[in-house]
Write a protein that holds these residues in place. Sequence first.
Motif, PDB file in Angstrom:
ATOM      1  N   ARG A   1      14.958  -4.631   9.572  1.00  0.00           N
ATOM      2  CA  ARG A   1      14.080  -3.936   8.630  1.00  0.00           C
ATOM      3  C   ARG A   1      12.640  -3.948   9.152  1.00  0.00           C
TER       4      ARG A   1
ATOM      5  N   GLN B   1       6.286   5.930   2.948  1.00  0.00           N
ATOM      6  CA  GLN B   1       7.055   5.760   1.715  1.00  0.00           C
ATOM      7  C   GLN B   1       7.443   4.306   1.496  1.00  0.00           C
ATOM      8  N   ALA B   2       7.819   3.619   2.588  1.00  0.00           N
ATOM      9  CA  ALA B   2       8.185   2.202   2.472  1.00  0.00           C
ATOM     10  C   ALA B   2       6.997   1.367   2.014  1.00  0.00           C
TER      11      ALA B   2
ATOM     12  N   HIS C   1       5.592  -2.986   9.824  1.00  0.00           N
ATOM     13  CA  HIS C   1       6.146  -1.639  10.028  1.00  0.00           C
ATOM     14  C   HIS C   1       5.797  -1.205  11.446  1.00  0.00           C
TER      15      HIS C   1
ATOM     16  N   ALA D   1       8.535   8.077   6.531  1.00  0.00           N
ATOM     17  CA  ALA D   1       9.366   6.949   6.109  1.00  0.00           C
ATOM     18  C   ALA D   1       8.554   5.660   6.027  1.00  0.00           C
TER      19      ALA D   1
ATOM     20  N   TYR E   1      11.248   0.993  13.273  1.00  0.00           N
ATOM     21  CA  TYR E   1      11.512   2.419  13.109  1.00  0.00           C
ATOM     22  C   TYR E   1      11.723   3.080  14.472  1.00  0.00           C
TER      23      TYR E   1
ATOM     24  N   ASP F   1      19.219   6.149   6.967  1.00  0.00           N
ATOM     25  CA  ASP F   1      18.544   7.267   6.302  1.00  0.00           C
ATOM     26  C   ASP F   1      17.068   6.985   6.052  1.00  0.00           C
ATOM     27  N   ASP F   2      16.707   5.692   6.000  1.00  0.00           N
ATOM     28  CA  ASP F   2      15.306   5.322   5.808  1.00  0.00           C
ATOM     29  C   ASP F   2      14.534   5.246   7.116  1.00  0.00           C
ATOM     30  N   CYS F   3      15.156   5.699   8.208  1.00  0.00           N
ATOM     31  CA  CYS F   3      14.564   5.719   9.552  1.00  0.00           C
ATOM     32  C   CYS F   3      14.337   4.316  10.128  1.00  0.00           C
ATOM     33  N   GLN F   4      14.888   3.292   9.504  1.00  0.00           N
ATOM     34  CA  GLN F   4      14.749   1.936  10.010  1.00  0.00           C
ATOM     35  C   GLN F   4      16.006   1.521  10.774  1.00  0.00           C
TER      36      GLN F   4
ATOM     37  N   ASP G   1       6.313   2.119  -1.641  1.00  0.00           N
ATOM     38  CA  ASP G   1       7.331   1.512  -2.502  1.00  0.00           C
ATOM     39  C   ASP G   1       7.099   0.005  -2.647  1.00  0.00           C
TER      40      ASP G   1
END
Length: 539
Positions: free
Chosen positions: A501, A532-533, A261, A529, A504, A493-496, A536
């Motif tokens: 993937r 949250q990723a 990330h 984001a 960001y 929408d997931d800021c990625q 998840d």
Amino acid sequence: MLRITELKLPLDHAPEELNVAIAAYLGVPEQDIRQVIVFKRSYDARKGMMNLAYIVDIDVANEARLLARFKSDKHVMPTPDTQYHYVGQAPENLERRPVVVGFGPCGIFAALLLAQMGFKPIVLERGKKVRERTKDTWGLWRKNVLNPESNVQFGEGGAGTFSDGKLYSQIKDPRHLGRKVLTEFVKAGAPEEILYVAKPHIGTFRLVSMVEKMRADIEALGGEIRFQQRVVDIHMEDGPDGRKVARGLTLASGEQIRADHIVLALGHSARDSFEMLHGHGVYMEAKPFSVGFRIEHPQTLIDKARWGKYAGHPLLGAADYKLVHHASNGRAVYSFCMCPGGQVVAATSEEGRVVTNGMSQYSRAERNANSGLVVSISPDDYPGDPLAGIAFQRELESRAYVLGGGTYEAPAQLVGDFLAGRPSTQVGSVPPSYQPGVHWTDLAGALPDYCIEAMREALPEFGKKIRGYDMHDAVLTGVETRTSSPLRITRGDDCQSLNVRGLYPAGEGAGYAGGILSAGVDGIKVAEAVAQAILDERR
């Protein structure tokens, strides 16, 4: 609590008159008002009178009954929840820490939020710590010596450190994330007034110590901040859904860091990073931005034009302005990043180029007002790949370097001479503030003809709105090219990133912010984001 908006009192009202006005508006005894919190204070100069306009939150007896009575009054409502709520907390034994590239306003808030949620981010900043960086910046301003890795653009605090420290924005903010930004700034040493004045600002000197305090907070929460760590490569591999997947990065030192990330809070001047990402096929697209000059006037002229008989009032301070003109050639000319009582500064990050910007201190007490006077341009003006806007900027900055004499002095011209189409040869009544100095010339060759044409049309029109704006001795200094990023690293929408993937794109450099406040807000969004990723993935 309940909120009242648009409560107006005279400029010089006594403090106790606020409670009196609230009680009168609600029709309750003053003793029923238990607490008053000023949420916002602005100015209203309509009808020739200068009033203060308040938004206040009130703890008052019989609140429910009052809300029912005023249900048809749009200026009375329940106080909204502006408290920040975290999306979660980091799991134990996090295998790989998130990485934040860049430590400007966006990177600072992305790292701070991740640290506050327990994710212990690693921050990589290509420049130096803020105080060391300040010395390098003064090296250009005072000695004409540029450090390409430590300057107005690169280093702790980002480009916003050497600015007016403006903390207002026109972004839509339904979650009140801007309030979180302002609250953290107050915790770091900003004056509490930034929480309620209409156009809050901090100034360069205060920003320096605040940035240091926020760095210390991130480190105390387990974050790691590494300076002079320039990222030169991103590691990717093929993913199962056709998108690439980020797996780490390489530093200029050769060190490799594993990461799943990666927040790219690059800033709008990280041109080599944009080129690297484009070379890897990271999706990006050209976007509009603006170019122009800095314009300087006596601050007293602006104060008188804006405040009239109230000019000099301590509550009003140095006046600002916002101007726009739609020229007959289709271009918009507008003021940008207006700095009351400040100075024009050298803001280049590349050798052999001249770039200007504006800066002022918290007091805004310098002689001149300055603002960008810029013209809108679009990708149609610089056709090509997504990096074409960078080439466009570089050409203008190189041209300004030559026009300025090739010493990092900036080309400058008096407004009267600019309008008349003749070169300037000496200073008039407005001394230019640009450091390391100006070279008097003809600025017509500094920008494309359509920009010059539009600006020559706009200046007299602005003179009708602010008397004296087009005065002969006002100073134009070139060039202002880095109003915003010339490209957008588009994200979902997931800021990625749309096609990588784990990457960001964030803040000004990625095309998602414009200024300290909006960059900080975007840093919060992206940190959420990332968090949250990761959460998840653990489910």
